[in-house]
Design a protein around this motif. Sequence first.
Motif, short mmCIF file in Angstrom:
data_model
loop_
_atom_site.label_atom_id
_atom_site.label_comp_id
_atom_site.label_asym_id
_atom_site.label_seq_id
_atom_site.Cartn_x
_atom_site.Cartn_y
_atom_site.Cartn_z
N GLN A 177 0.81 -1.22 0.00
CA GLN A 177 0.00 0.00 0.00
C GLN A 177 0.85 1.27 0.00
N ALA A 178 2.14 1.15 0.22
CA ALA A 178 3.01 2.32 0.30
C ALA A 178 3.91 2.41 -0.94
N ASP A 179 4.18 3.64 -1.36
CA ASP A 179 5.07 3.87 -2.50
C ASP A 179 6.52 3.98 -2.07
N ALA A 180 6.76 4.38 -0.82
CA ALA A 180 8.13 4.54 -0.35
C ALA A 180 8.15 4.45 1.17
N VAL A 181 9.32 4.08 1.70
CA VAL A 181 9.52 3.95 3.14
C VAL A 181 10.83 4.63 3.52
N CYS A 222 14.55 3.84 2.06
CA CYS A 222 15.77 4.55 2.44
C CYS A 222 15.96 4.43 3.93
N SER A 223 17.18 4.17 4.35
CA SER A 223 17.53 4.10 5.76
C SER A 223 18.63 5.10 6.05
N PHE A 224 18.42 5.94 7.06
CA PHE A 224 19.42 6.93 7.47
C PHE A 224 20.10 6.45 8.74
#
Length: 312
Positions: free
Chosen positions: A183-187, A212-214
């Motif tokens: 359901q999500a386009d990006a995380v 993406c992980s910071f």
Amino acid sequence: MLAVEASLRAQGERQIKEGDVVIVYERHDRMKAVIVARNGELQNRFGVFPHNEWIGKPFGCRVVGKKGGGFVFLLAPTPELWTLVLPHRTQILYVADISFVISFLELRPGSVMLECGTGSGSLTHSLARAVAPSGHVHTFDFHEQRALAAKQEFERNGVGHLVTVTMRDIQGQGFPEEFVGGQADAVFLDLPQPWLAIPSAASSLRCDGGICSFSPCIEQVQRTCEALTIPEFTDIRTFEVLVRTYEVRQEFLQTTLQCGTQFASDCLFKPPPQKRQRPQKGRKRETRPVIAKPYPDTKGHTGYLTFARRST
């Protein structure tokens, strides 16, 4: 915040009213967010600035203080300016990292974004602008006070309708079941142990969606990349974004013949005299050349950005 920007584009300018958030700009490294209040006032090194005199003026105007004879600019809040003036509850992301995240995650109007954790809300404001007007940002934080403070700021800055704040421990509980099934386009993950949230992120991302992980430490990056090597992810890459800011200004230069190569560092910059004499009539005014040099307080390493793409 977004409402202010949209109104400014549509009308050309927007007048300041009571309750607005105004960015008081002294110089590029000295700004302050102020909520305009009837009979309120701001005091700084340039004098006293009554809020009543701001009301009715357009954003971007220059106002002069009652004492001191100085002036400041009253700017409309934007995500970039808010990042520089927001109250720090946690470490924040700055414009260089934020722009990189939005670009690599391919965020656009209508995107559904999952952010964890909310922190001080620096990134969230830019995410909301990127997905507006039809998208939405779901941001999660395990700390109740931080989540409530961020929610209040989103409402006050005009992005509350684009952001849903939820208190939840994503590392331990994962994302809510409503997002399972792509359901999500990006995380985006800003967690001490992001690898614990990757399985849940994989089940929430659509096919070809980005994550993406910071992380501030390379050891965190290594464990995150190991977790991303499961079949659901591909195109794993890590970046470190560094920005070098230059200061451009007029300066007095030493032009004597004694300034050889070995003395250039000592003779190049000469401080201006304490009291400058008014030029006499008929005498040519002394000009100061424009110089550029790296800004001494340029921020270096903030963290590593690890990206990957959800595969089939």
